[in-house]
Design a protein around this motif. Structure first.
Motif, PDB file in Angstrom:
ATOM      1  N   UNK A   1      50.564  31.356 -17.966  1.00 28.69           N
ATOM      2  CA  UNK A   1      50.131  30.119 -17.175  1.00 28.69           C
ATOM      3  C   UNK A   1      49.516  30.477 -15.867  1.00 28.69           C
ATOM      4  N   UNK A   2      48.670  29.728 -15.447  1.00 25.15           N
ATOM      5  CA  UNK A   2      48.157  30.250 -14.088  1.00 25.15           C
ATOM      6  C   UNK A   2      48.487  29.214 -13.052  1.00 25.15           C
ATOM      7  N   UNK A   3      48.565  29.674 -11.649  1.00 24.61           N
ATOM      8  CA  UNK A   3      49.025  28.911 -10.745  1.00 24.61           C
ATOM      9  C   UNK A   3      47.843  28.169  -9.886  1.00 24.61           C
ATOM     10  N   UNK A   4      48.121  26.815  -9.702  1.00 21.79           N
ATOM     11  CA  UNK A   4      46.953  26.040  -9.211  1.00 21.79           C
ATOM     12  C   UNK A   4      46.736  26.283  -7.829  1.00 21.79           C
ATOM     13  N   UNK A   5      47.498  26.848  -7.001  1.00 17.41           N
ATOM     14  CA  UNK A   5      47.442  27.144  -5.555  1.00 17.41           C
ATOM     15  C   UNK A   5      47.908  28.633  -5.107  1.00 17.41           C
ATOM     16  N   UNK A   6      46.965  29.625  -5.021  1.00 17.73           N
ATOM     17  CA  UNK A   6      47.511  31.057  -4.797  1.00 17.73           C
ATOM     18  C   UNK A   6      48.395  30.960  -3.459  1.00 17.73           C
ATOM     19  N   UNK A   7      49.468  31.585  -3.518  1.00 16.22           N
ATOM     20  CA  UNK A   7      50.519  31.603  -2.373  1.00 16.22           C
ATOM     21  C   UNK A   7      49.945  32.789  -1.202  1.00 16.22           C
ATOM     22  N   UNK A   8      48.854  32.135  -0.575  1.00 17.54           N
ATOM     23  CA  UNK A   8      47.976  33.025   0.301  1.00 17.54           C
ATOM     24  C   UNK A   8      47.851  32.202   1.516  1.00 17.54           C
ATOM     25  N   UNK A   9      48.148  32.637   2.770  1.00 17.80           N
ATOM     26  CA  UNK A   9      48.006  32.147   4.032  1.00 17.80           C
ATOM     27  C   UNK A   9      46.938  33.099   4.739  1.00 17.80           C
ATOM     28  N   UNK A  10      46.092  32.537   5.428  1.00 22.53           N
ATOM     29  CA  UNK A  10      45.024  33.074   6.065  1.00 22.53           C
ATOM     30  C   UNK A  10      45.905  33.372   7.465  1.00 22.53           C
ATOM     31  N   UNK A  11      45.973  35.020   7.750  1.00 17.36           N
ATOM     32  CA  UNK A  11      46.595  35.217   8.916  1.00 17.36           C
ATOM     33  C   UNK A  11      45.838  34.615  10.151  1.00 17.36           C
ATOM     34  N   UNK A  12      46.692  34.557  11.424  1.00 17.81           N
ATOM     35  CA  UNK A  12      46.254  33.751  12.504  1.00 17.81           C
ATOM     36  C   UNK A  12      45.093  34.728  13.094  1.00 17.81           C
ATOM     37  N   UNK A  13      45.153  35.882  12.918  1.00 20.35           N
ATOM     38  CA  UNK A  13      44.129  36.819  13.747  1.00 20.35           C
ATOM     39  C   UNK A  13      42.689  36.598  13.061  1.00 20.35           C
ATOM     40  N   UNK A  14      42.629  36.048  12.111  1.00 22.16           N
ATOM     41  CA  UNK A  14      41.345  35.966  11.258  1.00 22.16           C
ATOM     42  C   UNK A  14      40.612  34.906  11.870  1.00 22.16           C
ATOM     43  N   UNK A  15      39.088  35.386  11.882  1.00 27.92           N
ATOM     44  CA  UNK A  15      38.158  34.814  12.410  1.00 27.92           C
ATOM     45  C   UNK A  15      36.927  34.928  11.998  1.00 27.92           C
ATOM     46  N   UNK A  16      35.900  34.065  12.129  1.00 28.23           N
ATOM     47  CA  UNK A  16      34.805  34.136  11.709  1.00 28.23           C
ATOM     48  C   UNK A  16      33.961  35.415  12.061  1.00 28.23           C
ATOM     49  N   UNK A  17      33.002  36.018  11.410  1.00 27.68           N
ATOM     50  CA  UNK A  17      32.259  37.229  12.014  1.00 27.68           C
ATOM     51  C   UNK A  17      30.954  37.081  12.147  1.00 27.68           C
ATOM     52  N   UNK A  18      30.004  37.013  10.928  1.00 29.84           N
ATOM     53  CA  UNK A  18      28.815  36.411  10.881  1.00 29.84           C
ATOM     54  C   UNK A  18      28.353  35.497   9.857  1.00 29.84           C
ATOM     55  N   UNK A  19      27.113  34.937  10.256  1.00 29.98           N
ATOM     56  CA  UNK A  19      26.694  33.966   9.385  1.00 29.98           C
ATOM     57  C   UNK A  19      25.136  34.497   9.031  1.00 29.98           C
ATOM     58  N   UNK A  20      24.890  34.325   7.659  1.00 30.00           N
ATOM     59  CA  UNK A  20      23.610  34.691   7.135  1.00 30.00           C
ATOM     60  C   UNK A  20      22.987  33.362   6.715  1.00 30.00           C
ATOM     61  N   UNK A  21      21.708  33.309   7.324  1.00 30.76           N
ATOM     62  CA  UNK A  21      20.607  32.182   7.058  1.00 30.76           C
ATOM     63  C   UNK A  21      19.399  32.753   6.387  1.00 30.76           C
ATOM     64  N   UNK A  22      18.992  32.010   5.103  1.00 31.46           N
ATOM     65  CA  UNK A  22      17.609  32.102   4.733  1.00 31.46           C
ATOM     66  C   UNK A  22      16.498  31.438   5.576  1.00 31.46           C
ATOM     67  N   UNK A  23      15.676  32.124   5.949  1.00 29.09           N
ATOM     68  CA  UNK A  23      14.531  31.342   6.998  1.00 29.09           C
ATOM     69  C   UNK A  23      13.124  31.828   6.452  1.00 29.09           C
ATOM     70  N   UNK A  24      12.060  30.854   6.780  1.00 29.95           N
ATOM     71  CA  UNK A  24      10.958  31.075   6.282  1.00 29.95           C
ATOM     72  C   UNK A  24      10.124  32.046   7.112  1.00 29.95           C
TER      73      UNK A  24
END
Length: 288
Positions: A1-24
């Protein structure tokens, strides 16, 4: 039986790094990002990396055949470049004043002050500075939400804060503060970003929008349904991916949580690659 919500919490030190855009066309976008915003541009072949000093923020992947994003497609609302001081934001405004690039908005969000524009291919860009954390107002029954609003920003007062110290380039300490997406369903996005990725809900006061973050930041990801987008962007121009940078042990914990819930896990080296409900790739990579 699988769990519907993984028991994971993003650590407070996490942050966005980069973003990738497809451009013309990188060359079409370069003047705005380099000359107006003040990012360094390293253009090599079909790829350009936009950086603030030594910190890469945006990766442009050029594809001249990529169509414009369909009007009903989910995707980027804006990417948000965070500068470290109000003076630096004033310097950005001064560059914009003399550039011919028009602001699409300027807002006081209580937690931050923000300028908005669009690049030549229609990608939304926010440049903002945070107010000190002690100036933020906690809300909610448990004090786990943060008050935000959209009020007019006094542009003359912001211009007066400019010092010219970052007149030609964004200063050290500039980073990718958050990513704001146009999504097809708030409920599906919340299930992905909160229940699966382990981010915290920080504000739900805007009708049709949700703001989530690692720890107690005001938001690292915003999602909204304001324009009623209903289809994925596919291979059109716009956002391809963005990433969270986390401690290495958090990558392991997220992988184990996903596998324990029976979810497929895509790994490229040490980086996990997930796909949100609207087909946007979210990468989780360890701190280098």
């Amino acid at each position: 039986m699988t769990r519907s919500s993984p028991p994971f919490s993003m650590p407070a030190s996490a942050h966005p790094g980069r973003i990738g855009l497809r451009v013309g066309s990188v060359d079409r976008l370069r003047p705005v990002y380099e000359d107006v915003l003040g990012l360094d541009v390293d253009h090599n072949g079909d790829t350009a990396v936009l950086s603030a000093g030594e910190t890469p923020l945006v990766v442009l992947d050029e594809d001249a055949t990529a169509p414009e994003r369909p009007r009903d497609a989910a995707g980027l609302f804006h990417l948000a470049i965070r500068v470290p001081t109000r003076a630096a934001l004033g310097d950005v405004l001064t560059r914009l004043d003399g550039s011919g690039v028009s602001l699409t908005g300027a807002s006081d969000h209580l937690v931050s002050e923000a300028l908005y524009l669009r690049d030549p291919e229609g990608n939304g860009v926010e440049v903002y500075r945070d107010r000190p954390r002690e100036a933020w107002t906690a809300t909610g029954e448990r004090g786990d939400r943060v008050e935000m609003d959209t009020l007019p920003l006094d542009l003359d007062d912001l211009r007066a804060a400019a010092t010219g110290a970052s007149a030609d380039a964004l200063p050290s300490g500039t980073d990718l503060g958050h990513v704001h997406l146009e999504v097809s369903s708030l409920e599906a996005s919340k299930a992905f970003y909160v229940d699966r990725l382990g981010l915290n809900t920080r504000n739900e006061s805007y009708q049709g929008a949700l703001f989530v973050a690692a720890g107690d930041y005001h938001h690292h990801v915003g999602v909204n349904t304001w324009n009623r987008r209903q289809s994925p962007g596919g291979s059109s121009r716009g956002v391809k991916w963005f990433e969270f940078v986390v401690p290495v042990e958090a990558v392991t914990a997220l992988r184990e949580a996903l596998e324990g819930a029976g979810a497929a896990v895509d790994r490229v080296g040490d980086t996990l690659r997930l796909t949100d409900p609207d087909g946007i790739e979210v990468r989780v990579r360890p701190t280098s």
